[in-house]
Every structure is written in C-alpha cells, then in structure tokens.
Scaffold this motif. Structure first.
Motif, short mmCIF file in Angstrom:
data_model
loop_
_atom_site.label_atom_id
_atom_site.label_comp_id
_atom_site.label_asym_id
_atom_site.label_seq_id
_atom_site.Cartn_x
_atom_site.Cartn_y
_atom_site.Cartn_z
N ASN A 427 -6.09 -2.59 1.12
CA ASN A 427 -5.19 -3.35 0.25
C ASN A 427 -3.72 -3.02 0.53
O ASN A 427 -2.85 -3.89 0.40
CB ASN A 427 -5.53 -3.08 -1.21
N TRP A 428 -3.42 -1.77 0.91
CA TRP A 428 -2.04 -1.45 1.30
C TRP A 428 -1.65 -2.19 2.57
O TRP A 428 -0.51 -2.64 2.72
CB TRP A 428 -1.89 0.06 1.49
N VAL A 429 -2.58 -2.36 3.50
CA VAL A 429 -2.30 -3.13 4.71
C VAL A 429 -2.08 -4.61 4.36
O VAL A 429 -1.21 -5.28 4.94
CB VAL A 429 -3.44 -2.97 5.73
N ILE A 430 -2.84 -5.12 3.40
CA ILE A 430 -2.65 -6.50 2.95
C ILE A 430 -1.24 -6.71 2.43
O ILE A 430 -0.57 -7.71 2.73
CB ILE A 430 -3.70 -6.85 1.88
N VAL A 431 -0.75 -5.77 1.63
CA VAL A 431 0.61 -5.87 1.09
C VAL A 431 1.63 -5.84 2.23
O VAL A 431 2.63 -6.58 2.21
CB VAL A 431 0.86 -4.75 0.08
N ALA A 432 1.41 -4.98 3.22
CA ALA A 432 2.33 -4.92 4.35
C ALA A 432 2.39 -6.26 5.09
O ALA A 432 3.47 -6.73 5.47
CB ALA A 432 1.91 -3.81 5.31
N LEU A 433 1.24 -6.89 5.29
CA LEU A 433 1.22 -8.20 5.96
C LEU A 433 1.94 -9.26 5.13
O LEU A 433 2.67 -10.10 5.68
CB LEU A 433 -0.23 -8.62 6.22
N LEU A 434 1.74 -9.23 3.83
CA LEU A 434 2.45 -10.19 2.97
C LEU A 434 3.96 -9.99 3.04
O LEU A 434 4.73 -10.96 3.09
CB LEU A 434 1.96 -10.05 1.53
N LEU A 435 4.40 -8.74 3.05
CA LEU A 435 5.84 -8.47 3.13
C LEU A 435 6.39 -8.90 4.49
O LEU A 435 7.53 -9.37 4.57
CB LEU A 435 6.10 -6.98 2.90
N ARG A 436 5.61 -8.75 5.55
CA ARG A 436 6.08 -9.19 6.86
C ARG A 436 6.24 -10.70 6.90
O ARG A 436 7.26 -11.22 7.40
CB ARG A 436 5.10 -8.72 7.94
N VAL A 437 5.27 -11.44 6.38
CA VAL A 437 5.39 -12.91 6.32
C VAL A 437 6.56 -13.30 5.44
O VAL A 437 7.33 -14.22 5.75
CB VAL A 437 4.08 -13.54 5.82
N SER A 438 6.73 -12.60 4.33
CA SER A 438 7.82 -12.89 3.41
C SER A 438 9.18 -12.67 4.06
O SER A 438 10.11 -13.46 3.88
CB SER A 438 7.68 -12.01 2.16
N ASP A 439 9.31 -11.57 4.80
CA ASP A 439 10.58 -11.29 5.46
C ASP A 439 10.94 -12.40 6.45
O ASP A 439 12.10 -12.83 6.53
CB ASP A 439 10.49 -9.94 6.18
N GLN A 440 9.96 -12.87 7.18
CA GLN A 440 10.20 -13.94 8.14
C GLN A 440 10.57 -15.24 7.42
O GLN A 440 11.43 -16.00 7.89
CB GLN A 440 8.96 -14.16 9.00
#
Length: 467
Positions: A427-440
């Motif tokens: 779930n921590w990795v899921i949050v990291a992926l969401l933040l990466r998409v969000s940053d882009q």
C-alpha cells in the motif's frame, strides 16, 4: 512577472507547505493515540513514547522531504491521510499487545508493524526516486501481467506455499511469511492499464442492444472471461474469497472506465452472480461465510462458527457513538482483532464516530486518486490512478462491510490500519505511484513565450521557444 506568469504560478502551486502542516496533524493523531493507549490501559504515559514518536516522525519527514525534492507538484493530501491511518493503526495494535501480554502471551505485533512500516516508507522513497515518469511502466504491460499471475500461483507450490487459517495465500521463504497477492495486485493494475489503453477502442465497440443497453460484442469477451477464470481459480484453489472479489472487481472497474460502456457492468454483474451462486453451492468455505452472515447466532458455537463475527458485532454495539475508551473494552475476545477485525476494535473503544472518520479518510484517498485520473494528461496515467484508487475502495468496502455485517466476511485486511507486512508495504508503494502520476499531472505544461523582448516589426515575426 507578467500577468500570465502570475496566473500560471497560482494555478500550479506546489502546496508542499500545506502537506507539511497536514503531516503535523497526522503525527499528532498517531503519537497522541499511542500516548492515550498507555494512559488508558496502564494508567501512565508509555516509557518509550519519545523514542516511538521520534522514529515515526523521522519516517514521515523522510517521506515528505522525498516528495518535496523529486515530486514537488504531487497531491498534498495523500501522504498526510496515509500517515494518520498508519499511526492510528500502530496505536490500536499496541493496545492489543498490552492486553495479550497481560494474558501471558508474548506477541509484539506493534513492533513488527513499525518495522514493516519502515520498509514500506523505504520502498515508497525508492519508488519515487527511481521512477521519474510513470509512463515508463507502460512498456512492461505484459511483463507485469505475467509476473502478477506467477505470484498468484506461488502459494500452490509444495515447497514455499503455506496454508494459514484455511487460506492458501502465503509463501514461506527463509522463515518469513509473505502474501504474494499483495504485490500481484499492483502489477496487475499496471498490466490492466497498459492493455486497456491499447485495446479500449475495440472493447468500446457496441454489440447487440438489450433494454437500452449496448452489450459488448461476443468476440471481445475474452479478457473479462479470462479474468473471471483467474478469480474463480483463486476462490476454489486458494480458498480466498476476498482476493477473488478484489481482482475481478478491479478489472471490471478499469474496463468500464476505459470504455465508458455500461454493457460491461451488465456482463460482469451476470458473471459475478453466476460465480457467487456456483461458489455457494460447491465451495464449503463460501457457504459457511454466507451462513454466518445470514444467521450469525445460529452458528455461534459451531466449528467453524460465527463466534468471531458475533463478538465483533456485540463489541461495536457496546462501543456506541463515542466508544468506551482505550483500555475499557474487551477487543481481545475477537480472534485476529489486530488484523482482519481491527475495525471492530476501533468501534468498541473509539466508537462509531471514529469509524466514520476512518471511512472519510479512505473516501478522501479514493477521491484524490480519481481527481488525479481526471487531470492526468495521458490515458495510461488515468487508468493507473483509477486502478490504484479502486484497490483501496474495494478493500475498504469488503472489509468494513464484512466486519459490520453488511456483507459476508472476505478475509482481506484494512489498508494501513491492520497488522500485516505484505499489505502495508504494497500500500505504501501504491501511494508512491499515485503521487508520481499526480506530480506529472499537476506540473505546469510547456508553453510558448516570446523571446524577442526588444520588439520586432510585427507579432507574427516574433521568435518563440518551448519552455
């Protein structure tokens, strides 16, 4: 700065200061709950409060600094929500540890959970640092799908596979137990997103029209039938109702979002209904769960029985609106109160108000994921954000729905709250992926600005460059 530049700067604010302020509130929730546990159960402030609080603060600050450096335009709300839920979960697990110790058991679930949280934050940081553009993942569509299926098969192997509490969803490597399905769900989201981006035009074509709904063409039913087969395999062979529902529901959600065809929901609903009926008829574990849900008091003393569910329901009812307070309930009467039934522990000692606040936090996580999908500039990012948000939504629904008696129990864990290293790290990795998409998605788009400030004969002859 020009008016346009001022406007662009306002629209694309980084909001890292807002994130830091929210993280302070999240840490206050986690550390404050830990202190309240000591006062409620033992009557004194925990002796390790400073050390615990410092370690928790260091983890969250490290995550915040990483976001500030490598993903400055990322969503400012996701990380604080996750930090608050994880901190509260640690405190509730610690409360149960104290009771288990008083009963002569030497379980240290809270310490182990903090270790898993540390690993999760490390992988969170590694994901953000190494993955600078989420679109790179689209290249590994089929590789991610193959690895995801292989991970689902691992528990079947005779050497590493392990059955715990009737479900064969674990592997044992070097003395450590791990649920490969938690990693598989992330890989399958990547695979689904990449596949649907490439084939959504064909899958969106309409077939026969029935009752104002355009059903998909028969030749396009292959993907959903394959995913239905995988879900039924998980249910029958692994005896895991929760994961079966999660994977099929995840694919159906992403398929509907990609094609915008309600016909897929109809087909998926019919397949789900047929699968549920067949599972109830032929799979004993599923039949037991439905019986416990429909008539819990009739199976209270049976083996297997509904003792766990009944005790959880009575505990939540006794907790009422505001709860009994930490140390004033009896959550230890519920088996696995620290993992599958942690929500019942919170309901008994913190009340319905706390459960509603937790559901609101999860709702905000899903809302932010859908918002990220809406503003994402590429199709793969949109579907990736939708899929990751759907994972959280489906898990929370089936877990809290099962614990409160709304639907049959499924056996999944509550994200960030329940004890479980596999789930927490994934779930921590899921949050990291969401933040990466969000940053882009939130990053300012390149624009054309005039270069010749001194002036030229006409606006049409101005030289422009891409900034």
């Amino acid at each position: 700065m020009s008016q346009t530049g001022t406007l662009m700067g306002f629209v694309h604010r980084r909001r890292r200061g807002a994130e830091l302020f929210l993280l302070v509130l999240a840490l206050a929730v986690g550390i404050g709950a830990y202190a309240a546990v000591g006062l409620g159960v033992e009557g004194v402030v925990p002796a390790d409060l400073v050390g615990y609080g410092s370690w928790l603060t260091a983890l969250i600050v490290a995550a915040h600094i990483t976001v500030r450096i490598v993903a400055p335009y990322a969503d400012p709300v996701l990380l604080p929500l996750v930090a608050a839920l994880n901190g509260l979960g640690l405190a509730v697990i610690r409360r149960l540890d104290l009771t288990y110790e008083a009963l002569g058991q030497s379980d240290t679930f809270a310490r182990q959970q903090l270790t898993w949280m540390t690993l999760g934050v490390i992988l969170f940081i590694v994901t953000l640092v190494l993955l600078r553009d989420h679109r790179v993942l689209q290249r590994f569509t089929y590789t991610a799908g193959l690895l995801g299926i292989l991970l689902l098969i691992l528990p079947f192997l005779p050497v590493v596979g392990r059955e715990i509490n009737g479900a064969r969803i674990w592997i044992n490597v070097a003395g450590f137990s791990f649920q490969p399905g938690e990693v598989a769900k992330v890989l399958l989201v990547i695979a689904f997103a990449g596949y649907l981006v490439l084939h959504r035009d064909a899958l969106a074509l309409a077939g026969r029209r029935v009752l104002f709904i355009d059903l998909p063409r028969g030749r396009d039913l292959g993907p959903i039938l394959a995913m239905f087969g995988v879900s039924m395999m998980i249910l029958v062979l692994q005896n895991d109702l929760g994961s079966s529902l999660l994977f099929f529901g995840l694919f159906l959600t992403m398929l509907y979002v990609a094609t915008e065809r309600p016909g897929w929901l109809v087909v998926g609903g019919l397949l789900f209904g047929a699968g549920a009926l067949a599972a109830y008829t032929f799979v004993g574990n599923v039949q037991n769960r439905f019986n416990f849900w429909l008539r819990p008091m009739d199976y209270y003393d049976a083996s297997p029985g509904s003792y766990q569910l009944v005790e959880a329901l009575f505990g939540q009812g006794w907790g009422g609106l505001i709860g009994r307070g930490f140390g004033n309930g009896f959550p230890e009467r519920v088996p696995f109160a620290y993992s599958d039934f942690i929500v019942s522990t919170i309901g008994e000692e913190l009340g319905l108000t706390a459960i509603m606040a937790i559901i609101l936090c999860y709702g905000l996580i899903v809302e932010r994921a859908l918002r990220i999908a809406l503003i994402s500039r590429d199709g793969f990012g949109k579907l990736l954000a939708v899929g990751l948000g759907a994972i959280v939504a489906l898990q929370v629904f089936v877990v809290i729905g099962g614990v409160t008696g709304l639907i049959p129990l499924t056996g999944l864990t509550t994200p960030f709250l329940s004890y479980g290293g596999s789930s927490l790290v994934a779930n921590w990795v899921i949050v990291a992926l969401l933040l990466r998409v969000s940053d882009q998605a939130r990053r300012p788009a390149p624009r054309l600005d005039p270069v010749d400030e001194a002036g030229s004969d006409s606006e049409s002859t101005q030289v422009v460059k891409l900034r």
